[in-house]
Design an enzyme around this catalytic site. Structure first.
Site, PDB file in Angstrom:
ATOM      1  N   SER A 241       0.794  -0.974  -0.184  1.00 24.75           N
ATOM      2  CA  SER A 241      -0.321   0.388   0.566  1.00 24.75           C
ATOM      3  C   SER A 241       0.643   1.353   0.258  1.00 24.75           C
ATOM      4  CB  SER A 241      -0.612  -0.410   0.930  1.00 24.75           C
ATOM      5  OG  SER A 241      -0.148  -0.455   2.319  1.00 24.75           O
TER       6      SER A 241
ATOM      7  N   GLU B  90      -4.839  -0.039  -8.336  1.00 22.50           N
ATOM      8  CA  GLU B  90      -4.233   0.297  -8.927  1.00 22.50           C
ATOM      9  C   GLU B  90      -3.005  -0.830  -9.682  1.00 22.50           C
ATOM     10  OE1 GLU B  90      -3.228   4.456  -6.780  1.00 22.50           O
ATOM     11  OE2 GLU B  90      -3.100   2.974  -4.857  1.00 22.50           O
TER      12      GLU B  90
ATOM     13  N   ASN C 227      -3.339   6.185  -1.698  1.00 19.59           N
ATOM     14  CA  ASN C 227      -3.659   6.322  -0.425  1.00 19.59           C
ATOM     15  C   ASN C 227      -2.300   8.229  -0.251  1.00 19.59           C
ATOM     16  OD1 ASN C 227      -4.446   4.267   0.296  1.00 19.59           O
ATOM     17  ND2 ASN C 227      -2.515   2.827   0.954  1.00 19.59           N
TER      18      ASN C 227
ATOM     19  N   HIS D  37      -2.506  -2.826  -5.689  1.00 22.68           N
ATOM     20  CA  HIS D  37      -2.990  -2.123  -4.174  1.00 22.68           C
ATOM     21  C   HIS D  37      -4.816  -2.440  -4.876  1.00 22.68           C
ATOM     22  CE1 HIS D  37      -3.503   1.247  -1.321  1.00 22.68           C
ATOM     23  NE2 HIS D  37      -3.157  -0.224  -1.304  1.00 22.68           N
TER      24      HIS D  37
END
Length: 713
Positions: A427, A460, A498, A448
């Site tokens: 992440s 992702e 993130n 991800h």
């Protein structure tokens, strides 16, 4: 010019009208079909040899998927949109008024305008095909059913059921549709036409009463009872949407007025509300999102590169993420997945997780136990690297530890084939750093997922400098088979989602430490349009997870990502959130299920006094949400400027599907265009003067403010 509607007359007196839009894989309704269908209906009326009519699709697995959405974007005014709705009303009224029985034979998708077409028929029969689904999902585009759906649906299935369908956009399977009275029969696809013909030969029947529960029968039979239903629906809608979406309230109003004033006035109101919604900024944003995701499905993510076939996958780690990834691989993609974990307990957890998800489908009668068991047989487990030589892709879902991930890379390269893709579900760690341990770095990529994997639509796909185009294309295609919306992003700490989320969460933490309450902070961001507030989100994701990501982002991207030191106190108090029933809110046996309670002891842990229990005014709530959101917007522009995301479109989709950025705002970049770059720069400058350099607007935003540029022209 090829016809869309083709009429054939059978010897038994039943006419079959086949809808088959030339050159398209699915049928959609378009305004230009109006004159053609009107002429067909006139021909039917003029032929006294026709005893009944069956309406069926010429497509193999689709009835009518809805109206062509691009028609709506072509509407320059509300009057244009109203005319579209009224044209649909005229055609459907004409169909409904035929003296002969009209039967809709439904196979495949029957959605939106397609279901409204079927509702205008006198009876409906559908196939048991796995692609047969019925629903009115217009609310998901900020609209309401504009072809008579708000009037005919409640009269057929009852007010409560109709509102539930229209306000949620849920789709019904054949057995559910039969149970609710939406269709009159369900049969195998092979005898669908025959059954519809037999229904037509029996003649026109009187409308059946809606199939209602005892409670709904009592409520819907009186004006007072109906008002209770409408009032409760309105309260639930307001609680869920915070008033940010106008369509649900308009749907309720159409049904309320139509049921009290009659079909004619109900249709007139439906056309008026439909036209105003078509022109609303909320619907425009949701339609843009629809077109963007449709466009993305046609892209490989790697130019002309062709994806390799993935026939077997392997997942490293049997935790929640690993179990979820393995589950969507077997159940959605129908690809065998082998799960490896160091412990039998981890493997047992992964199997249990997948079984629980599948068994929900059995309980809801969406699948049979045999189908569940067949899908479960696609998942196998191991504690060693056995049976993995032929894996086409390996997804690791282990702890955020670079040394551990390096070991995983080496193990996979030793045990698997030379073309096996190594995809990391990290992440925050840069993929280039993970690839340093690889002898075949071109096969290493980031993949991800977001938690919970089975619910979150985004993934992702992260390419580092040496990732091959073929690896990217194969990974994108694999993610789509899992039912995900993949966006390709370039390598960098936190990637895109993130990274923009981290500054949003950090600002929320700063506001909390300034003395605002947990509840007020969450309320401010829910009012803005996020599905949950930041403190609730941190509890759901895990306070410990956030603590691991923050130092990585700070090291790679600088001081603006430094998390407040006070949050170390939460971990020292063993507060991880929902996972251990100890966070910002009360969980477990102490919680009142219907009322979310803040765990007030969290203030003492953070060294704060418990805030006064007082309601903040709208201005105070707006200021809190603004502080968090502008941080996210500023960082999203930095990501675009640095090439982390390929386009503003990808940035909008990533934020909406990955972290729940309000869809009605269209995503961060559309929202910046709405605000104006100059307004955003002024806000950031004001907050910088108040709170420090973390609010400094990025260079691209400053340039856009000076030049008056937008992301979407």
């Amino acid at each position: 010019m090829d016809k869309t509607f083709n009429l054939t007359r059978r010897e038994d007196g039943i006419a079959v009208l086949v809808m088959d839009v030339p050159g398209e894989t699915m049928n959609t309704l378009r305004a230009e079909f109006g004159p053609e269908i009107s002429q067909v209906l006139a021909d039917i009326k003029a032929d006294d040899q026709i005893k009944g009519l069956v309406l069926i699709s010429g497509k193999p697995d689709s009835f009518v998927a809805g109206a062509d959405i691009s028609m709506l974007d072509a509407c320059a005014t509300a009057a244009d949109a109203k005319q579209l709705s009224q044209q649909g009303h005229a055609v459907f009224n004409e169909l409904e008024s035929l003296a002969i029985p009209v039967i809709a034979a439904i196979n495949g998708a029957c959605l939106g305008g397609g279901l409204e077409l079927a509702l205008a028929c006198h009876q409906r029969v559908c196939s048991l095909h796995h692609k047969t689904m019925m629903g009115v999902p217009e609310v998901q585009l900020g609209l309401l059913p504009g072809g008579g759906g708000t009037q005919r649906l409640p009269r057929l299935v009852g007010i409560t059921t109709a509102l539930d369908m229209m306000l949620t956009g849920k789709q019904l399977r054949p057995k559910q549709a039969l149970k609710l009275g939406l269709v009159d029969d369900i049969v195998p696809e092979t005898i669908l036409l025959q059954t519809a013909v037999e229904m037509a030969l029996k003649g026109k029947r009187l409308p059946k009463k809606a199939k209602l529960s005892l409670l709904n029968r009592v409520l819907e039979s009186t004006t007072m009872g109906r008002n209770i239903i409408f009032d409760q629906a309105g309260k639930q809608v307001l609680k869920k949407t915070q008033g940010n979406y106008p369509a649900p309230a308009n749907i309720i109003d159409c049904v309320r007025q139509g049921m009290s004033k009659g079909l004619v006035q109900g249709l007139e109101l439906e056309a008026s509300h439909f036209s105003s919604l078509v022109m609303s900024k909320e619907s425009a944003a949701l339609r843009r999102l629809f077109f963007a995701t449709t466009e993305m499905k046609k892209e490989s993510g790697a130019g002309d590169a062709k994806p390799r076939s993935v026939k077997k996958a392997m997942v490293l780690g049997g935790g929640l993420m690993g179990g979820g990834i393995a589950s969507v691989t077997t159940t959605k993609a129908k690809i065998p997945a082998r799960v490896k974990d160091i412990s039998e307990q981890g493997l047992s957890n992964a199997l249990s997780y997948a079984y629980t998800l599948l068994n929900k489908g059995v309980k809801r009668r969406h699948m049979t136990p045999a189908v569940r068991d067949n899908l479960m047989s696609l998942m196998t487990t191991t504690t060693v690297y056995n049976g993995v030589k032929d894996a086409d892709i390996v997804i690791e879902a282990v702890f955020e530890d670079l040394a551990l991930k390096h070991q995983m890379v080496k193990d996979v390269e030793r045990e698997c084939g030379e073309h096996t893709i190594f995809a990391s579900n990290t992440s925050s760690l840069p993929i280039s750093q993970i690839a340093e341990a690889a002898s075949r770095p071109e096969n290493v990529i980031g993949l991800h997922y977001f938690s919970p994997v089975e619910k979150m639509p985004l993934v992702e796909v992260i390419a580092h400098a040496k990732t091959s185009a073929e690896t990217i294309a194969t990974t994108v295609a694999f993610a789509r088979k899992q039912g995900k919306t993949p966006i390709v992003v370039q390598d960098g700490a936190g990637f895109y989602v993130n990274r923009i989320l981290a500054l949003y969460m950090n600002e929320a933490a700063q506001i909390l430490l300034e003395g605002q309450s947990v509840a007020s902070l969450d309320k401010a961001l829910v009012n803005f349009g996020f599905p949950v507030g930041p403190m609730t989100l941190l509890d759901e994701v895990g306070i410990d997870v956030g603590a691991k990501i923050s130092p990585i982002l700070e090291k790679e991207l600088g001081d603006r990502f430094k998390a407040p030191a006070a949050f170390d106190k939460l971990l020292n108090d063993d507060r991880k959130g929902r996972k251990n029933n100890k966070g910002f809110y009360v969980y477990g046996s102490k919680s009142k299920k219907k009322l979310k309670q803040v765990d007030t002891s969290v203030y003492q842990v953070l060294g704060l006094s418990t805030p006064e229990n007082r309601e903040l005014n709208a201005s105070q709530l707006t200021d809190m949400s603004q502080r968090c959101v502008v941080q996210m917007l500023n960082e999203a522009v930095r990501c675009l400027d640095e090439g982390i995301i390929a386009s503003a479109r990808d940035g909008d989709i990533g934020a909406i599907f990955g972290i729940g950025f309000p869809p009605f705002l269209g995503g961060p970049f559309h929202y910046i265009d709405t605000l104006g770059a100059q307004t955003l720069v002024s806000l950031l400058a004001r907050y910088r003067d108040q709170y420090g350099d973390r609010f400094t607007p990025c260079d691209r935003l400053i340039a856009m403010a000076e030049n008056g540029n937008k992301f979407f022209e």
